[in-house]
Design a protein around this motif. Structure first.
Motif, mmCIF file in Angstrom:
data_model
loop_
_atom_site.group_PDB
_atom_site.id
_atom_site.type_symbol
_atom_site.label_atom_id
_atom_site.label_comp_id
_atom_site.label_asym_id
_atom_site.label_seq_id
_atom_site.Cartn_x
_atom_site.Cartn_y
_atom_site.Cartn_z
ATOM 1 N N GLU A 30 31.453 124.955 46.610
ATOM 2 C CA GLU A 30 32.141 123.753 47.076
ATOM 3 C C GLU A 30 31.633 123.318 48.447
ATOM 4 O O GLU A 30 31.480 122.121 48.716
ATOM 5 C CB GLU A 30 33.654 124.004 47.134
ATOM 6 N N LYS A 31 31.366 124.271 49.300
ATOM 7 C CA LYS A 31 30.894 123.955 50.649
ATOM 8 C C LYS A 31 29.554 123.229 50.618
ATOM 9 O O LYS A 31 29.353 122.232 51.328
ATOM 10 C CB LYS A 31 30.766 125.258 51.445
ATOM 11 N N TYR A 32 28.636 123.722 49.779
ATOM 12 C CA TYR A 32 27.295 123.136 49.728
ATOM 13 C C TYR A 32 27.137 122.156 48.564
ATOM 14 O O TYR A 32 26.031 121.644 48.351
ATOM 15 C CB TYR A 32 26.252 124.260 49.616
ATOM 16 N N GLY B 41 24.988 119.588 49.876
ATOM 17 C CA GLY B 41 25.144 120.277 51.147
ATOM 18 C C GLY B 41 23.934 121.042 51.596
ATOM 19 O O GLY B 41 23.845 121.468 52.749
ATOM 20 N N GLU C 204 27.376 132.849 54.652
ATOM 21 C CA GLU C 204 27.724 133.646 53.472
ATOM 22 C C GLU C 204 26.899 134.930 53.424
ATOM 23 O O GLU C 204 25.814 135.026 54.001
ATOM 24 C CB GLU C 204 27.492 132.837 52.186
ATOM 25 N N HIS D 9 39.687 122.263 48.151
ATOM 26 C CA HIS D 9 38.449 121.592 47.728
ATOM 27 C C HIS D 9 38.695 120.454 46.739
ATOM 28 O O HIS D 9 37.753 119.953 46.130
ATOM 29 C CB HIS D 9 37.496 122.621 47.106
ATOM 30 N N GLU E 26 33.793 129.193 46.841
ATOM 31 C CA GLU E 26 33.871 128.609 48.187
ATOM 32 C C GLU E 26 32.506 128.105 48.633
ATOM 33 O O GLU E 26 32.383 126.985 49.161
ATOM 34 C CB GLU E 26 34.391 129.659 49.174
ATOM 35 N N ALA E 27 31.483 128.917 48.417
ATOM 36 C CA ALA E 27 30.131 128.506 48.822
ATOM 37 C C ALA E 27 29.649 127.316 47.998
ATOM 38 O O ALA E 27 29.024 126.387 48.529
ATOM 39 C CB ALA E 27 29.173 129.685 48.662
#
Length: 466
Positions: free
Chosen positions: A65-67, A12, A29, A98, A62-63
């Motif tokens: 998984e997002k990236y 990501g 973030e 996720h 969360e970050a």
């Protein structure tokens, strides 16, 4: 941020092909979360997520998984599992969002005993019907387990042929019903070939090797690069160096963790090392001698002082000769050996060790404290006949004498007897003669626990003798 590291360690964060360092990329973030996250794209020691609060850990997860920062994703999942009991719903929702199957399945098993209507109100709409079916399936399993419970007279072998219970791939795991199948990861261009000690070749991208390890690639090399590790070790090791979910090593054979940890330490592969250290530490309580010796041996070779500290109290009951053999070749013998004096011989050292106030001395002093406290217990010197009683402020029974003798017999075994005060003093719960006597035993145990807490860390003695 180094562009090559972003590309190698995440999916990501990969910047556009013609991006420059002059560009500023806004992220949603906070700086605290990003400061933690960006430590996972460098070949350096990773942050200790066990010391991070749950709220900060969720934000980091969360970050990650997002990236798609795979090293961070792996460690966040491991540490989120430690918070399951207190944050079931939050972790389940994170896993569903996720597609983290382990989080979903572990949380689902703990939630299944709650009323269906309470759980489905907290789930996304797409998961409501699957949850009802999963809950019903678990109820059928419980019902079937009760129905085949053996009678006291006989315990026949029962074979389950109920198709509603077994062979149910749809509902045996909640994650299978709500999460998509894992997508295959596109294969990277291979640039480097590594050869294991048993002649197996592995191909990896150069960018990944440089981003995930500090010293795997020598300054000058010819392909294939020969490594001293076996193919079994390297197969697991290299699975941490690709753009794909990393293994959490939870089901890995304990005997393979040592070689893998040493390789990770040798090559500076911190994403591997962090997971290995967690699994090594978790293995300690399962076997107080055999596995602890393996963990301590690894800790000595890798100078992992944290694992040394966790292993040392579990080894205090091991014979001196075996401990000297374990410490041979390191500088840990003198910090460990007690004050009684010990003669040992090796190709490096032949001397009598008689150093006061080392690690075992402190444990010996705890035994002395425990024995001194026992003198307050007045044991009757006459027989234990039916009409022979001693004076007790709580009652007239002699069972307090028996419990005292039992504890003193255990203390006679030395330092290994006080390694676990709960086990040593559990006798008072069943054999103490009255509530006052039980309180006396509890005070006895508390004195021992307080004395153990006052023992300095093993690393204190190591530092003092370096």
């Amino acid at each position: 941020m180094p562009k090559s590291n972003l590309i190698a360690c995440s999916d990501g964060f990969s910047p556009p092909e013609h991006s420059t360092f002059d560009e500023i990329v806004p992220l949603t973030e906070t700086s605290a979360t990003l400061e933690l996250l960006f430590q996972f794209i460098y070949p350096r020691p990773l942050p200790e997520l066990g010391k991070v609060g749950f709220e900060a850990l969720v934000l980091l997860a969360e970050a990650a998984e997002k990236y798609r920062v795979y090293a961070a994703m792996n460690l966040c999942t491991i540490h989120l599992l430690e918070h399951l009991q207190d944050h079931l719903e939050d972790i389940l929702l994170h896993g569903l969002k996720h597609s983290v199957r382990k989080l979903v399945d572990r949380a689902a098993l703990l939630l299944v005993d709650q009323p269906v209507e309470d759980v489905i109100l907290k789930l996304p709409q797409s998961c409501m019907v699957p949850w009802v079916r999963y809950h019903a399936h678990c109820a059928r399993v419980v019902k079937f387990a009760i129905s085949i419970a053996p009678t006291p007279e006989s315990m026949p072998r029962v074979v389950c042929n109920n198709k509603d219970v077994v062979d149910s791939e749809d509902y045996g795991s909640f994650s299978r019903t709500v999460l998509p199948n894992g997508s295959s990861v596109s294969d990277e261009a291979k640039h480097l070939t590594f050869m294991s000690s048993d002649g197996v070749a592995f191909c990896l991208s150069e960018a990944a090797v440089k981003a995930y390890t500090k010293s795997l690639l020598p300054d000058q090399y010819e392909q294939p690069v020969s490594l001293s590790e076996s193919s079994d070790t390297l197969k697991v090791f290299f699975s941490f160096l690709v753009k794909a979910p990393h293994p959490d090593l939870e089901a890995t054979d304990f005997r393979k963790l040592g070689p893998l940890s040493l390789a990770a330490n040798l090559y500076g592969a911190y994403s591997v090392l962090s997971v290995c250290n967690i699994r090594m530490a978790q293995a300690l309580p399962n076997d107080l001698i055999k596995r602890t010796s393996v963990v301590m041996d690894y800790a000595l070779k890798s100078q992992n002082h944290e694992l040394m500290e966790k292993s040392a109290p579990l080894l205090v009951g091991k014979p001196h000769v075996e401990m000297v053999k374990l410490f041979q070749g390191s500088n840990m013998v003198i910090p460990w050996v007690g004050s009684g004096g010990l003669m040992f011989t090796s190709h490096q050292l032949t001397k009598t060790v008689n150093i006061q106030f080392n690690y075992l001395d402190k444990w010996d002093r705890v035994v002395q404290v425990a024995s001194a406290f026992s003198k307050r217990r007045k044991i009757s010197t006459y027989g234990f006949g039916r009409n022979k009683r001693r004076e007790c402020q709580g009652c007239d029974f002699l069972t307090g004498d028996l419990a005292t003798i039992r504890v003193m017999q255990i203390l006679g075994e030395g330092v290994k007897s006080i390694r676990d005060p709960d086990a040593t003093f559990e006798v008072f719960e069943s054999e103490a003669c009255c509530s006052k006597s039980r309180a006396d035993f509890a005070s006895w145990k508390q004195v021992v626990q307080d004395a153990i807490r006052e023992i300095p860390s093993f690393n204190t003695f190591v530092t003092a003798h370096v």
